[in-house]
Write a protein that holds these residues in place. Structure first.
Motif, PDB file in Angstrom:
ATOM      1  N   TYR A  25      -6.011 -25.656  87.219  1.00 11.28           N
ATOM      2  CA  TYR A  25      -7.130 -25.884  87.464  1.00 11.28           C
ATOM      3  C   TYR A  25      -7.927 -26.497  88.097  1.00 11.28           C
ATOM      4  O   TYR A  25      -9.101 -26.923  88.989  1.00 11.28           O
ATOM      5  N   LYS A  26      -8.187 -28.257  87.282  1.00 11.06           N
ATOM      6  CA  LYS A  26      -8.723 -29.002  87.764  1.00 11.06           C
ATOM      7  C   LYS A  26      -8.672 -29.376  88.863  1.00 11.06           C
ATOM      8  O   LYS A  26      -9.721 -29.429  89.474  1.00 11.06           O
ATOM      9  N   SER A  30     -10.747 -25.659  90.869  1.00 14.07           N
ATOM     10  CA  SER A  30     -11.816 -26.542  91.031  1.00 14.07           C
ATOM     11  C   SER A  30     -12.373 -27.311  92.543  1.00 14.07           C
ATOM     12  O   SER A  30     -13.191 -26.998  92.887  1.00 14.07           O
ATOM     13  N   GLN A  33     -13.273 -24.105  94.339  1.00 11.39           N
ATOM     14  CA  GLN A  33     -14.951 -23.203  94.443  1.00 11.39           C
ATOM     15  C   GLN A  33     -16.329 -24.764  94.528  1.00 11.39           C
ATOM     16  O   GLN A  33     -16.642 -24.263  95.247  1.00 11.39           O
TER      17      GLN A  33
END
Length: 279
Positions: A25-26, A30, A33
């Motif tokens: 996710y990080k 991310s 995004q």
């Protein structure tokens, strides 16, 4: 009633404490995004973003200032933030000619953290090298962490080698579903964590979950909701610990740009909100 500077601390630091071990996710989600958001800013030729902070009673947050300046070629962004709670900080991000993030430096009065990104020829992230240095009157610390990603022939992540301070290394495994989505992130060892990722029918990430040892069951760290344009309209972030306190962020967009960000407590009370001004 929450103190005026308290909600600013929640808004500015609420995500960071949770994403330490959620590498997929990080590091990857991310990053994607951030590049998508940058593309929207460049398309609309926006060079300045001013963030206005307000308390629950609609009064401006005392001592808060945040402004982002973007270079003419959209290769450099500088975000200056100041508040009574978190002090002063400057976040500088640099991009290459392909629009890929290649370096970010986050500096405050006592801490400097820099991450350098390299990419494979197919555009996937190869390595992220992060260095941080903290110094105050009592101590000095310097840390380095390297993340080296490996992919299958479909450019989907399957493994990450994490190296701390050039000596402590571990392999983190990613399990994929039939659609190529990462469903499991497994860090081996006694203190390693196992994260579970869940998706909706459009393959959009909806939940990040891990096993809570104290409570003896799976519980979410993050949940996400989206609109028809795939913008995140709500995010719930859950604190570590037994109490499992959580905060809810709600986002409003206009023409692809986030214009309002509101933060609510576990009880549903508005803690404060941001308004974004674009120039």
């Amino acid at each position: 009633m929450i103190k005026r500077t308290g909600f600013i601390f929640v808004l500015l630091t609420g995500i960071a404490f949770q994403a330490i071990s959620q590498y997929y996710y990080k590091d990857l989600v991310s990053n994607q995004q951030a590049q998508s958001e940058k593309a929207v800013l460049q398309q609309q030729k926006i060079r300045t973003i001013i963030v206005h902070s307000f308390e629950a009673d609609k009064t401006p947050s005392e001592g808060f200032f945040c402004e982002k300046q973007i270079s003419k070629n959209f290769r450099k962004m500088e975000t200056y933030t100041r508040s009574y709670t978190t002090g002063k900080s400057l976040l500088t991000t640099n991009y290459n000619e392909l629009g890929q993030l290649i370096q970010s430096t986050d500096s405050s009065e006592i801490t400097v953290a820099t991450s350098v990104y390299t990419y494979n020829p197919d555009g996937t992230i190869f390595t992220i090298v992060s260095n941080s240095h903290s110094a105050d009157e009592d101590f000095n610390t310097a840390l380095q962490e390297v993340h080296q990603y490996r992919y299958n022939d479909k450019k989907q992540p399957v493994q990450m080698l994490r190296i701390k301070n050039n000596k402590d290394s571990v392999l983190v495994d990613f399990i994929l579903d039939a659609n190529g989505n990462v469903t499991d992130e497994i860090e081996p060892g006694k203190n390693g964590r196992h994260y579970y990722y869940y998706y909706d029918t459009k393959n959009r990430l909806t939940d990040i979950v891990k096993f809570n040892v104290v409570l003896g069951k799976l519980l979410p760290d993050f949940t996400f909701e989206y609109d028809n344009a795939n913008h995140v309209t709500q995010m719930v972030s859950v604190d570590e610990g037994v109490n499992r306190n959580y905060y809810t962020w709600k986002y409003i967009y206009n023409d692809g740009l986030k214009i309002i960000e509101k933060c609510f407590s576990k009880e549903g009370d508005l803690l404060g909100y941001f308004e974004y001004e674009y120039k």
